[in-house]
Write an enzyme that holds these catalytic residues in place. Sequence first.
Site, PDB file in Angstrom:
ATOM      1  N   LYS A   1       3.728   0.546  42.657  1.00  0.00           N
ATOM      2  CA  LYS A   1       4.995   0.777  43.787  1.00  0.00           C
ATOM      3  C   LYS A   1       4.785   1.758  44.810  1.00  0.00           C
ATOM      4  O   LYS A   1       3.494   2.238  44.977  1.00  0.00           O
ATOM      5  CB  LYS A   1       5.724   2.460  42.532  1.00  0.00           C
ATOM      6  CG  LYS A   1       6.228   3.530  43.014  1.00  0.00           C
ATOM      7  CD  LYS A   1       6.790   4.334  41.846  1.00  0.00           C
ATOM      8  CE  LYS A   1       8.221   4.698  42.240  1.00  0.00           C
ATOM      9  NZ  LYS A   1       8.598   5.833  41.759  1.00  0.00           N
TER      10      LYS A   1
ATOM     11  N   SER B   1      10.979   8.415  36.205  1.00  0.00           N
ATOM     12  CA  SER B   1      10.771   7.036  36.686  1.00  0.00           C
ATOM     13  C   SER B   1      10.362   5.733  36.328  1.00  0.00           C
ATOM     14  O   SER B   1      10.481   4.302  37.267  1.00  0.00           O
ATOM     15  CB  SER B   1      10.659   7.089  38.235  1.00  0.00           C
ATOM     16  OG  SER B   1      11.384   8.033  39.190  1.00  0.00           O
TER      17      SER B   1
ATOM     18  N   SER C   1      12.843   5.581  39.795  1.00  0.00           N
ATOM     19  CA  SER C   1      12.626   5.187  40.543  1.00  0.00           C
ATOM     20  C   SER C   1      11.509   3.967  40.762  1.00  0.00           C
ATOM     21  O   SER C   1      11.834   3.362  41.993  1.00  0.00           O
ATOM     22  CB  SER C   1      12.399   5.666  41.833  1.00  0.00           C
ATOM     23  OG  SER C   1      11.083   7.015  41.263  1.00  0.00           O
TER      24      SER C   1
HETATM   25  N1  GLN Z   1      15.869   9.829  38.535  1.00  0.00           N
HETATM   26  C1  GLN Z   1      14.731  11.386  38.940  1.00  0.00           C
HETATM   27  C2  GLN Z   1      14.688  11.960  40.262  1.00  0.00           C
HETATM   28  O1  GLN Z   1      16.034  11.239  41.394  1.00  0.00           O
HETATM   29  C3  GLN Z   1      12.880  11.237  38.713  1.00  0.00           C
HETATM   30  C4  GLN Z   1      13.329  10.392  39.876  1.00  0.00           C
HETATM   31  C5  GLN Z   1      11.457  10.511  39.314  1.00  0.00           C
HETATM   32  O2  GLN Z   1      10.815  10.513  37.903  1.00  0.00           O
HETATM   33  N2  GLN Z   1      10.674   9.570  40.703  1.00  0.00           N
HETATM   34  O3  GLN Z   1      14.246  12.978  40.617  1.00  0.00           O
END
Ligand code: GLN
Length: 495
Positions: free
Chosen positions: A78, A177, A153
């Site tokens: 990532k 994420s 994400s």
């Molecule tokens: N969807 C969550 C957010 O927008 C989780 C993001 C993540 O785990 N990095 O913050």
Amino acid sequence: MTHPETARDIAAAVQAGQTTAIEVLETRLARIEQIDQQLGCFQQVRAETARADAHRVDEAIARGEAAGPLAGVPIAIKDNIMVQGEPATCGSRILEHYVAPYEATAIERLRAAGAVMLGRTRCDEFAMGSSTEHCAFGPVHNPWCHTRVPGGSSGGSAAAVAAGLVPCALGSDTGGSIRQPASLCGVTGLKPSGGRISRWGLVSFAPSMDQIGPFTRDAADAALLLQVMAGQDHRDDTSAEAIPPSGLQGLDAPLQGLRIGVPAEHCSADNHPEVNAAVERAVDTFKSLGATVCDVQLKTTELGVACYYVVGPAEASSNLARFDGIRYGRRADAPGVELEELYARSRSEGLGAEARRRIMLGTWVLSAGYYDAYYRRALQVRRLIHDEYAALFKQVDLLLGPTVPAPAFKLGEMADPIDMYLCDTYTVTANIAGICGMSIPGGLADVDGDTLPVGLHLQGPVLGEDRILQAAHQFQQATDYHLSQPPGAATSTCS
Ligand code: GLN
């Protein structure tokens, strides 16, 4: 059903001389070349860096050395994890030209185990999002259906594994994420407990909840990658001094007597019916494997999203302050303007709408007058969530439920940020409490004529990864959901 190649298969074949790391790599590079234009998983593929890694492995084997448990395994990273000398954009224009000056501990450990760094994958800007649509460099398409999101994400990493571009990939999980995109793409995704894997070299979003973790084809590969990456690191003082995870050992131990709780709050009637059906099927499977399954309550579920979207933005607003065009990041072309104006322009030009929203939200909840009402209150709720899990893990060994309320949604469909935040309802509480969680494939659903994966969420206590991996592994021995792959990845048959 053809078995998708696992990291274990590759490492064994490379170590045994049946193939070479470079051969494995070239096959994957060719596949990426062929398919990724349509999917957009990769921000950048660095063939030369990867070839150098692969040659090192092949040379070690030629010298008769053991090249490590991940010998020649290509892995995608990532784009918010530092691979020394490579860009790390975090999906943001502000870091478009930033080059990582040092290596993340997780990457160091993967390389030492023989893994090959194949390239960096797209993610939502600074890992904020649940669809990868907030990536400044373009969205990622779900390999099961190109008009749908892969989740976020870490959407690029999940989609890359689902499409067979790589056997495994790294993501980061602050509120879901890793688990949410794993669920939407039909792969296995593990969020280790807070402190399990060093965060050194992971660009901070909300460090009290951030964790690096693997996407893999199955639970056994996740166990292997976890074992390689886990361990205390003096460069991250939140990394835990703990008994190391057991890797592949113990995965086959019978589940007889394992106590599984199914939180009623996670099986809401508002979930997609196929999501609840997958959980019901899984309950039967676990029972047939010897586990006892009971209904439990996780009342703080309803507080999770509100708590997370105060604590997360608060930490993010402070962490992202360094991207100001002076210390870090792209500077606005505005000669002669005052410093404050230069900051404002650099940040307005460099940061996307969601990142700006989080910064404003976080700054506001930390500001004098609102701190007590929001931030302090959220920390109190955090304690409640933590305590409820702790009490629950005295009654049961692990929790089972759906990872997300519904399968993949369409690109552009989720216009209201609150709707997007609610995708995280079942995942955020694990990060808030610091416990471990994982998503494993639980079957396929028909959604408006599209065939889409549904994920199952397993949660375990702090540093309880061995247990959830063992349960996930046995589940995968008894079922074949994890073997399903999107139809020909290159062409999608959905509407
Ligand atoms: N969807 C969550 C957010 O927008 C989780 C993001 C993540 O785990 N990095 O913050």
